[in-house]
Design a protein around this motif. Sequence first.
Motif, mmCIF file in Angstrom:
data_model
loop_
_atom_site.group_PDB
_atom_site.id
_atom_site.type_symbol
_atom_site.label_atom_id
_atom_site.label_comp_id
_atom_site.label_asym_id
_atom_site.label_seq_id
_atom_site.Cartn_x
_atom_site.Cartn_y
_atom_site.Cartn_z
ATOM 1 N N GLN A 91 3.798 9.282 8.661
ATOM 2 C CA GLN A 91 3.218 9.402 9.999
ATOM 3 C C GLN A 91 2.313 8.212 10.332
ATOM 4 O O GLN A 91 2.073 7.919 11.505
ATOM 5 N N HIS A 92 1.824 7.510 9.301
ATOM 6 C CA HIS A 92 0.962 6.341 9.529
ATOM 7 C C HIS A 92 1.755 5.126 9.996
ATOM 8 O O HIS A 92 1.179 4.159 10.488
ATOM 9 N N LYS A 93 3.067 5.168 9.831
ATOM 10 C CA LYS A 93 3.885 3.970 10.055
ATOM 11 C C LYS A 93 4.499 3.999 11.453
ATOM 12 O O LYS A 93 5.712 4.111 11.630
ATOM 13 N N GLN A 94 3.636 3.858 12.456
ATOM 14 C CA GLN A 94 4.041 4.012 13.840
ATOM 15 C C GLN A 94 4.225 2.693 14.586
ATOM 16 O O GLN A 94 4.860 2.661 15.634
ATOM 17 N N ARG A 95 3.671 1.618 14.066
ATOM 18 C CA ARG A 95 3.629 0.386 14.850
ATOM 19 C C ARG A 95 4.998 -0.301 14.918
ATOM 20 O O ARG A 95 5.582 -0.625 13.876
ATOM 21 N N GLU A 104 5.384 -3.456 2.787
ATOM 22 C CA GLU A 104 5.014 -2.751 1.564
ATOM 23 C C GLU A 104 5.822 -3.193 0.352
ATOM 24 O O GLU A 104 5.608 -2.684 -0.760
ATOM 25 N N ALA A 105 6.736 -4.126 0.518
ATOM 26 C CA ALA A 105 7.610 -4.541 -0.583
ATOM 27 C C ALA A 105 6.827 -5.309 -1.650
ATOM 28 O O ALA A 105 5.841 -5.988 -1.350
ATOM 29 N N PRO A 106 7.250 -5.210 -2.919
ATOM 30 C CA PRO A 106 6.606 -5.989 -3.983
ATOM 31 C C PRO A 106 6.733 -7.488 -3.702
ATOM 32 O O PRO A 106 7.760 -7.959 -3.211
ATOM 33 N N LYS A 107 5.663 -8.241 -4.009
ATOM 34 C CA LYS A 107 5.647 -9.682 -3.791
ATOM 35 C C LYS A 107 4.873 -10.340 -4.930
ATOM 36 O O LYS A 107 4.069 -9.692 -5.597
ATOM 37 N N LYS A 108 5.108 -11.606 -5.113
ATOM 38 C CA LYS A 108 4.277 -12.380 -6.029
ATOM 39 C C LYS A 108 2.955 -12.658 -5.334
ATOM 40 O O LYS A 108 2.923 -13.197 -4.223
#
Length: 235
Positions: A91-95, A104-108
């Motif tokens: 529900q927080h992911k509205q934008r 939110e993906a893993p990154k270096k």
Amino acid sequence: MSFSPEYLMTTEALAHNQNKMDGYFGDFFGLMRKALVAGGSELGLGMTLFSLAVSIRATRIIEIGRFKGFSTLCLASALRFIDIGWQEPQQHKQRPDVDYSEFEAPKKRQLLSIDPFPTKEAEELILEANLENYVEFINARSDEVTIDGLVDLIFIDGDHSYEGCKADVFNYVPWYLRPGGYFILHDYYGWYDSEGNNNSPVKQVIDELIAEELFEHILIDTGYQSFTVFRNPNP
């Protein structure tokens, strides 16, 4: 980076800070508290650096001015915490302007720590915290360093002369800070004269930046040196 008065300061023994930390707050807060030294940053700055970096899910950070590693610890710990990760409710992911799978993906994640005067205390602190994989020590003057790509956050706490601080802002912020990214100038208060006037060269740079109205900003008054957080506009 030519004017660094913190290297001339002798810290006193802060015995309370060496006491074992309440287990609820964990090793990180204990290391932060132990790392406080004269000439370094206050605890409130470290808390804000950690919180801001985590809040924006920072991937790349530049730190100008390392001294004995307090800010390095806080910024690198933030990158480690982001890698550990957390889940936000759907529900927080509205934008519509945010690609959450990418966000939110893993990154270096990497902290580029720039200082021409490396200290063994900073290196030992990062090793003790097992954060060496997140930190690249660049032991050079800030005006001798070139960075590839953009960063999310720049912390400026190196040369405290008016000319040096201003140069760090204009040599890094326009070229390396992404739109919507943040930069922080530390030491808004200091250099008091006999009449109690604040003669901080950093304050002079901050006041000029505010007058130009190029960036959103807020002064965080910690009761100690304090700092101003600026946000690069994001069209």
